[in-house]
Design an enzyme around this catalytic site. Structure first.
Site, mmCIF file in Angstrom:
data_model
loop_
_atom_site.group_PDB
_atom_site.id
_atom_site.type_symbol
_atom_site.label_atom_id
_atom_site.label_comp_id
_atom_site.label_asym_id
_atom_site.label_seq_id
_atom_site.Cartn_x
_atom_site.Cartn_y
_atom_site.Cartn_z
ATOM 1 N N ASP A 1 -1.615 14.534 21.951
ATOM 2 C CA ASP A 1 -0.504 14.169 21.066
ATOM 3 C C ASP A 1 -0.729 14.676 19.651
ATOM 4 O O ASP A 1 0.218 15.058 18.960
ATOM 5 C CB ASP A 1 -0.331 12.643 21.023
ATOM 6 C CG ASP A 1 0.388 12.115 22.260
ATOM 7 O OD1 ASP A 1 0.661 12.930 23.177
ATOM 8 O OD2 ASP A 1 0.663 10.903 22.317
ATOM 9 N N ASP B 1 0.837 -1.204 0.000
ATOM 10 C CA ASP B 1 0.000 0.000 0.000
ATOM 11 C C ASP B 1 0.873 1.254 0.000
ATOM 12 O O ASP B 1 0.534 2.259 -0.615
ATOM 13 C CB ASP B 1 -0.927 0.007 1.223
ATOM 14 C CG ASP B 1 -2.101 -0.961 1.062
ATOM 15 O OD1 ASP B 1 -2.461 -1.266 -0.087
ATOM 16 O OD2 ASP B 1 -2.646 -1.392 2.087
ATOM 17 N N GLY B 2 1.998 1.174 0.713
ATOM 18 C CA GLY B 2 2.934 2.288 0.752
ATOM 19 C C GLY B 2 3.452 2.644 -0.641
ATOM 20 O O GLY B 2 3.643 3.817 -0.959
ATOM 21 N N HIS C 1 3.059 6.257 -2.887
ATOM 22 C CA HIS C 1 4.089 6.951 -3.669
ATOM 23 C C HIS C 1 3.602 7.211 -5.094
ATOM 24 O O HIS C 1 3.778 8.302 -5.629
ATOM 25 C CB HIS C 1 5.381 6.138 -3.705
ATOM 26 C CG HIS C 1 6.180 6.249 -2.436
ATOM 27 N ND1 HIS C 1 5.909 5.492 -1.312
ATOM 28 C CD2 HIS C 1 7.235 7.027 -2.113
ATOM 29 C CE1 HIS C 1 6.765 5.809 -0.358
ATOM 30 N NE2 HIS C 1 7.584 6.736 -0.815
ATOM 31 N N ARG D 1 -6.095 19.435 23.236
ATOM 32 C CA ARG D 1 -4.746 19.292 23.799
ATOM 33 C C ARG D 1 -4.414 17.820 23.829
ATOM 34 O O ARG D 1 -5.214 17.017 24.323
ATOM 35 C CB ARG D 1 -4.689 19.849 25.231
ATOM 36 C CG ARG D 1 -4.757 21.360 25.322
ATOM 37 C CD ARG D 1 -4.645 21.782 26.792
ATOM 38 N NE ARG D 1 -4.788 23.221 26.940
ATOM 39 C CZ ARG D 1 -5.935 23.869 26.929
ATOM 40 N NH1 ARG D 1 -7.073 23.209 26.763
ATOM 41 N NH2 ARG D 1 -5.976 25.184 27.086
ATOM 42 N N GLU E 1 -4.355 9.927 4.845
ATOM 43 C CA GLU E 1 -4.663 10.847 5.931
ATOM 44 C C GLU E 1 -3.641 11.975 6.034
ATOM 45 O O GLU E 1 -2.552 11.919 5.463
ATOM 46 C CB GLU E 1 -4.714 10.125 7.291
ATOM 47 C CG GLU E 1 -3.380 9.786 7.938
ATOM 48 C CD GLU E 1 -2.663 8.614 7.298
ATOM 49 O OE1 GLU E 1 -1.648 8.868 6.598
ATOM 50 O OE2 GLU E 1 -3.077 7.472 7.465
ATOM 51 N N ALA F 1 -4.487 10.542 21.859
ATOM 52 C CA ALA F 1 -4.231 10.788 23.289
ATOM 53 C C ALA F 1 -4.571 12.207 23.715
ATOM 54 O O ALA F 1 -3.694 12.984 24.120
ATOM 55 C CB ALA F 1 -2.769 10.463 23.626
HETATM 56 P P1 NAP Z 1 4.794 2.279 6.655
HETATM 57 O O1 NAP Z 1 5.240 2.605 8.046
HETATM 58 O O2 NAP Z 1 5.557 1.301 5.843
HETATM 59 O O3 NAP Z 1 3.250 1.840 6.655
HETATM 60 C C1 NAP Z 1 2.583 1.427 7.777
HETATM 61 C C2 NAP Z 1 1.595 0.328 7.408
HETATM 62 O O4 NAP Z 1 0.373 0.900 6.932
HETATM 63 C C3 NAP Z 1 2.075 -0.627 6.310
HETATM 64 O O5 NAP Z 1 1.832 -1.943 6.746
HETATM 65 C C4 NAP Z 1 1.199 -0.241 5.134
HETATM 66 O O6 NAP Z 1 0.990 -1.303 4.238
HETATM 67 C C5 NAP Z 1 -0.083 0.108 5.836
HETATM 68 N N1 NAP Z 1 -1.061 0.873 5.061
HETATM 69 C C6 NAP Z 1 -0.879 1.930 4.235
HETATM 70 N N2 NAP Z 1 -2.037 2.363 3.742
HETATM 71 C C7 NAP Z 1 -2.997 1.558 4.246
HETATM 72 C C8 NAP Z 1 -4.410 1.499 4.119
HETATM 73 N N3 NAP Z 1 -5.075 2.395 3.381
HETATM 74 N N4 NAP Z 1 -5.090 0.544 4.801
HETATM 75 C C9 NAP Z 1 -4.436 -0.350 5.585
HETATM 76 N N5 NAP Z 1 -3.107 -0.347 5.750
HETATM 77 C C10 NAP Z 1 -2.398 0.600 5.101
HETATM 78 O O7 NAP Z 1 4.690 3.648 5.847
HETATM 79 P P2 NAP Z 1 4.215 3.836 4.354
HETATM 80 O O8 NAP Z 1 4.179 2.503 3.659
HETATM 81 O O9 NAP Z 1 4.975 4.969 3.798
HETATM 82 O O10 NAP Z 1 2.700 4.289 4.587
HETATM 83 C C11 NAP Z 1 2.384 5.520 5.160
HETATM 84 C C12 NAP Z 1 1.170 5.244 5.966
HETATM 85 O O11 NAP Z 1 1.535 4.590 7.157
HETATM 86 C C13 NAP Z 1 0.425 6.462 6.436
HETATM 87 O O12 NAP Z 1 -0.444 6.948 5.463
HETATM 88 C C14 NAP Z 1 -0.281 5.928 7.672
HETATM 89 O O13 NAP Z 1 -1.609 5.528 7.379
HETATM 90 C C15 NAP Z 1 0.485 4.693 8.064
HETATM 91 N N6 NAP Z 1 0.956 4.814 9.442
HETATM 92 C C16 NAP Z 1 0.392 4.021 10.367
HETATM 93 C C17 NAP Z 1 0.734 4.130 11.691
HETATM 94 C C18 NAP Z 1 0.069 3.227 12.688
HETATM 95 O O14 NAP Z 1 -0.713 2.368 12.275
HETATM 96 N N7 NAP Z 1 0.304 3.416 13.977
HETATM 97 C C19 NAP Z 1 1.666 5.078 12.103
HETATM 98 C C20 NAP Z 1 2.241 5.899 11.126
HETATM 99 C C21 NAP Z 1 1.858 5.762 9.794
HETATM 100 P P3 NAP Z 1 2.160 -1.867 3.292
HETATM 101 O O15 NAP Z 1 3.018 -2.706 4.179
HETATM 102 O O16 NAP Z 1 1.382 -2.681 2.301
HETATM 103 O O17 NAP Z 1 2.894 -0.717 2.685
HETATM 104 MN MN MN Z 2 5.060 0.500 3.672
#
Ligand code: NAP
Ligand code: MN
Length: 264
Positions: free
Chosen positions: A149, A45-46, A50, A147, A122, A184
């Protein structure tokens, strides 16, 4: 038809990318990385995030399709073994296009020009070390002084990502909406927030206003930036929509089930 391929750049994704390029070219499609009609994203998904940002200036002319070389994704929902089938369908134009809503965010600055971004998943607003303090307005009316995180403002298709980890609801992407979820929040006798996720319809907007010129960090999907000079941050459902090429039915709730519930 013109195509482009985006790879996560690991060996398996790169190999599949080369294979996809040669298959598609054999079928008379033209590789065009500047102005593709269809973009194959190979990775997770990441990777599709991109690809989306790379072509966000021509969303009305581009359809995306995702192949997952790791676990099943929400945007990347094709298996590598299905590549040949996929190429045939693209060549014969045997696919439908589904459209999902996006989030628009406008950053209005005090001393410099404002900027607008589109998010597929998001936007998050956080403060690096101190408590984030922001006034939250809904449709121009004061709602609360937050107020805590931070805040996560997500699209329906992004509701399964960061939003879900924060306890937000999963929203079906046919709904023209966006969701505001707390990270939070501080709640005691003095400070009050609603303490629940809010889901707003397409004709509503949300504004966040930093209190005391607070510096904060903003993410738009995987992109991160630091902001210091902000008057307000405005959120609404974008006029633009993202288009996904669909070759077979794979209903959203089935993807939710297969990603989060199924254990076989
Ligand atoms: P990443 O840290 O590699 O991604 C975090 C996880 O989110 C990966 O497992 C990714 O899937 C999954 N993901 C992305 N879009 C999704 C969706 N629409 N539905 C379900 N899972 C999804 O970072 P990245 O690949 O650059 O992705 C950025 C995204 O990470 C942000 O948009 C945010 O949603 C997410 N994120 C999540 C958290 C958390 O859950 N606590 C914290 C920070 C960011 P893949 O492994 O298939 O890439
Ligand atoms: Mn990813």
């Amino acid at each position: 038809m013109k195509f482009a391929v985006q790879s996560r750049r690991d060996d398996q994704s790169n190999e599949l990318m080369e294979l996809a390029k040669s298959y598609l070219t054999e079928f008379g499609l033209v590789l065009d990385e500047e102005a593709p009609d269809i973009v194959l994203s190979i990775g997770g998904d990441g990777t599709l995030l991109h690809a989306f940002h790379r072509y966000s200036n021509r969303l009305d002319k581009t359809a995306f399709v995702g192949i997952h070389t790791g676990h099943l994704g929400f945007y990347a929902d094709w298996k590598p073994s299905e590549l040949e089938k996929l190429v045939l369908s693209i060549a014969k134009k045997e696919f439908n296009v589904v459209e999902y809503p996006l989030l628009e965010v406008q950053v209005h600055r005090k001393h410099s020009e404002s900027s607008t971004f589109l998010a597929l998943n998001e936007v998050t607003i956080k403060s690096p070390d101190v408590t984030l303090v922001m006034d939250v307005e809904l449709n121009g009316e004061h709602f609360e002084r937050f107020r805590g995180d931070g805040l996560c403002i997500s699209t329906p298709s992004g509701s399964t990502a960061y939003n879900k980890a924060l306890g937000g609801a999963i929203i079906h992407p046919t709904l023209q909406a966006f969701q505001i979820t707390e990270m939070a929040s501080i709640n005691n006798r003095v400070f009050r927030t609603v303490g629940a996720s809010l889901v707003l319809p397409a004709h509503h907007n949300c504004a966040l206003k930093p209190v005391n010129d607070q510096q904060f960090n903003m993410t738009v999907d995987h992109i991160s930036m630091t902001e210091t000079d902000v008057k307000s941050i405005m959120f609404n459902v974008a006029n633009e929509r993202v288009r996904f090429a669909r070759f077979r039915p794979f209903p959203f709730w089935e993807r939710v089930h297969d990603s989060f519930v199924a254990n076989e």
